[in-house]
Design a protein around this motif. Structure first.
Motif, PDB file in Angstrom:
ATOM      1  N   LEU A 283       1.041  -1.236  -0.074  1.00  0.00           N
ATOM      2  CA  LEU A 283      -0.137   0.198   0.025  1.00  0.00           C
ATOM      3  C   LEU A 283       0.612   1.277   0.071  1.00  0.00           C
ATOM      4  CD1 LEU A 283      -2.609  -1.123   2.822  1.00  0.00           C
ATOM      5  CD2 LEU A 283      -3.123  -0.840   0.074  1.00  0.00           C
ATOM      6  N   HIS A 284       0.533   2.186  -0.905  1.00  0.00           N
ATOM      7  CA  HIS A 284       1.402   3.417  -0.981  1.00  0.00           C
ATOM      8  C   HIS A 284       0.679   4.630  -0.741  1.00  0.00           C
ATOM      9  CE1 HIS A 284       4.946   1.952  -3.342  1.00  0.00           C
ATOM     10  NE2 HIS A 284       4.383   1.153  -3.480  1.00  0.00           N
ATOM     11  N   ALA A 285       1.441   5.364   0.045  1.00  0.00           N
ATOM     12  CA  ALA A 285       0.921   6.855   0.552  1.00  0.00           C
ATOM     13  C   ALA A 285       1.166   7.706  -0.757  1.00  0.00           C
ATOM     14  CB  ALA A 285       1.779   7.423   1.595  1.00  0.00           C
ATOM     15  N   ASP A 338      11.738   3.279  -1.641  1.00  0.00           N
ATOM     16  CA  ASP A 338      12.374   2.234  -2.496  1.00  0.00           C
ATOM     17  C   ASP A 338      11.556   0.994  -2.948  1.00  0.00           C
ATOM     18  OD1 ASP A 338      12.065   1.077  -0.212  1.00  0.00           O
ATOM     19  OD2 ASP A 338      14.188   0.942   0.483  1.00  0.00           O
ATOM     20  N   CYS A 339      10.351   1.294  -3.024  1.00  0.00           N
ATOM     21  CA  CYS A 339       9.466   0.010  -3.540  1.00  0.00           C
ATOM     22  C   CYS A 339       9.953  -0.395  -5.113  1.00  0.00           C
ATOM     23  CB  CYS A 339       7.963   0.241  -3.454  1.00  0.00           C
ATOM     24  SG  CYS A 339       7.027  -1.089  -3.831  1.00  0.00           S
ATOM     25  N   PRO A 340      10.137  -1.598  -5.431  1.00  0.00           N
ATOM     26  CA  PRO A 340      10.334  -2.096  -6.772  1.00  0.00           C
ATOM     27  C   PRO A 340       9.336  -1.587  -7.746  1.00  0.00           C
ATOM     28  CG  PRO A 340      10.287  -3.807  -5.014  1.00  0.00           C
ATOM     29  CD  PRO A 340       9.854  -2.636  -4.406  1.00  0.00           C
ATOM     30  N   CYS A 341       8.320  -1.118  -7.560  1.00  0.00           N
ATOM     31  CA  CYS A 341       7.328  -0.476  -8.369  1.00  0.00           C
ATOM     32  C   CYS A 341       7.651   0.969  -8.805  1.00  0.00           C
ATOM     33  CB  CYS A 341       5.718  -0.535  -7.911  1.00  0.00           C
ATOM     34  SG  CYS A 341       5.613   0.931  -6.744  1.00  0.00           S
ATOM     35  N   GLY A 342       8.611   1.752  -8.114  1.00  0.00           N
ATOM     36  CA  GLY A 342       8.974   2.893  -8.448  1.00  0.00           C
ATOM     37  C   GLY A 342       8.224   4.166  -7.704  1.00  0.00           C
TER      38      GLY A 342
HETATM   39 ZN    ZN Z   1       5.005  -0.477  -4.804  1.00  0.00          ZN
END
Ligand code: ZN
Length: 368
Positions: A283-285, A338-342
């Protein structure tokens, strides 16, 4: 507008919020974002302090200089059930959102004026378009049409569906009034759109119990391999059924063909600024919001990887003091920038709810 212009904190807030809209939803590094959000929340804090008496009382002996997001006071989420928290005059209330309370409890009441309501929609659109694209797709809503009928008590569920309806067209309700799959309606939607991009939306447990499981037990298979499912709501009701995110996704794929499935986390008290799952299940902020994990006992900030209570911050609400809320949800901060999704900023997971105990927020430590 005239009354707003006489409020310098409000004016300051509105200017800064406009500039926040110019950024990519996940484009800011945490440090940049914290600076911008700190200024916005500072203006909101002052605004609510002046215009919501209860909020002012609760935070009145708080230190008034906030250098970090974690410095801001927060309201325990249950206060929205116990108090009338609004920063606008009664005649400016445009809508009252109610979350479904249990019989022994009052429902939470969230007071919206027109500008906050419009801001919620704007932010929700920006955030979700980042995941599902700008095109309005044929939409299958995994709910019953009766959820929108009672206009007087506008439920958080109804508000969620209405907010999401913007992203679709040819809105079709998959369930009947008894929460059973409406097969003729589902079949007609399937005949029309199988193999094409479609959007499905529903609350997590309803999608599972009333749709995916029903498809599975009646051995029906749908062919929406270009479909997207957005679903929201906790896993609590699914935990007993031993359903985790992975098995949810696997069964969804098997029964509907959908591989693009995004859960999102959001509070009824912070409609608009939601936290959406990426392809890595995090989950991203977004730039409009942030999350802080706190130790459930000391309420100190927890380090990455440690389970704690989630505090959610939002730049959206100006009609009620919901910009900083201590939830009763447990989660873990997984990383920053630093999530691999960018995507930049914080990413986290939600693990469930605090058992039925009262969460002690700052409201309890300051006897006003
Ligand atoms: Zn991500």
């Amino acid at each position: 507008m005239i009354s707003l212009m006489t409020r310098p904190d409000m004016e300051n807030y509105l200017t800064q919020f406009e500039s926040l809209l110019q950024h990519d939803v996940y484009g800011l590094l945490q440090e940049q974002k914290e600076q911008i959000l700190c200024n916005i929340l500072d203006a909101l804090h002052k605004h609510h302090e002046q215009h919501c008496e209860a909020y002012g009382r609760i935070v009145n002996d708080e230190n008034d200089s906030f250098n970090m997001l974690s410095d801001f006071p927060y309201l325990a989420v249950r206060l929205f059930k116990q108090l009338d928290l609004r920063s606008i005059d009664k005649q400016d209330v445009y809508r009252v959102l109610q979350s479904s309370g249990t019989t022994s409890q009052q429902p939470a009441r969230v007071y919206l004026d027109k500008v906050t309501s419009a801001r919620q929609s704007k932010v929700l659109v920006k955030i979700l378009q980042d995941s599902i694209g700008k095109q309005r797709l044929p939409m299958l809503i995994i709910d019953s049409p009766s959820v929108l009928k009672d206009k007087a008590k506008f439920s958080a569920r109804g508000a969620g569906i209405q907010g999401l309806s913007f992203f679709g067209r040819d809105h079709t309700y998959a369930l009947d009034d008894n929460m059973q799959p409406n097969w003729p309606v589902i079949d007609a939607f399937h005949d029309k759109y199988a193999g094409q991009p479609v959007l499905m939306f529903g609350f997590t447990y309803m999608v599972w119990l009333y749709f995916v499981q029903q498809l599975s037990s009646s051995q029906r298979t749908l062919h929406f391999d270009k479909g997207i499912l957005l679903h929201s709501g906790g896993w609590k009701k699914l935990e007993q059924a031993k359903v985790d995110n992975d098995s949810f996704k696997a069964t969804l794929l098997k029964t509907t063909g959908i591989s693009r499935c995004f859960n999102f986390y959001g509070m009824a008290e912070q409609v608009g600024s939601v936290f959406v799952e990426c392809a890595h299940g995090h989950l991203h902020a977004p730039v409009f919001a942030d999350v802080i994990v706190r130790d459930p006992f000391t309420l100190a900030c927890s380090p990455n990887g440690e389970l704690g209570l989630l505090q959610v911050l939002s730049a959206v609400p100006s009609s009620y003091p919901g910009h900083s809320i201590l939830t009763e949800d447990l989660g873990t901060l997984l990383g920053v920038d630093d999530c691999p999704c960018g995507r930049k900023g914080k990413y986290f997971s939600v693990q469930g709810r605090l058992p039925k105990t009262e969460v002690r927020g700052c409201s309890d430590t300051h006897k006003g």
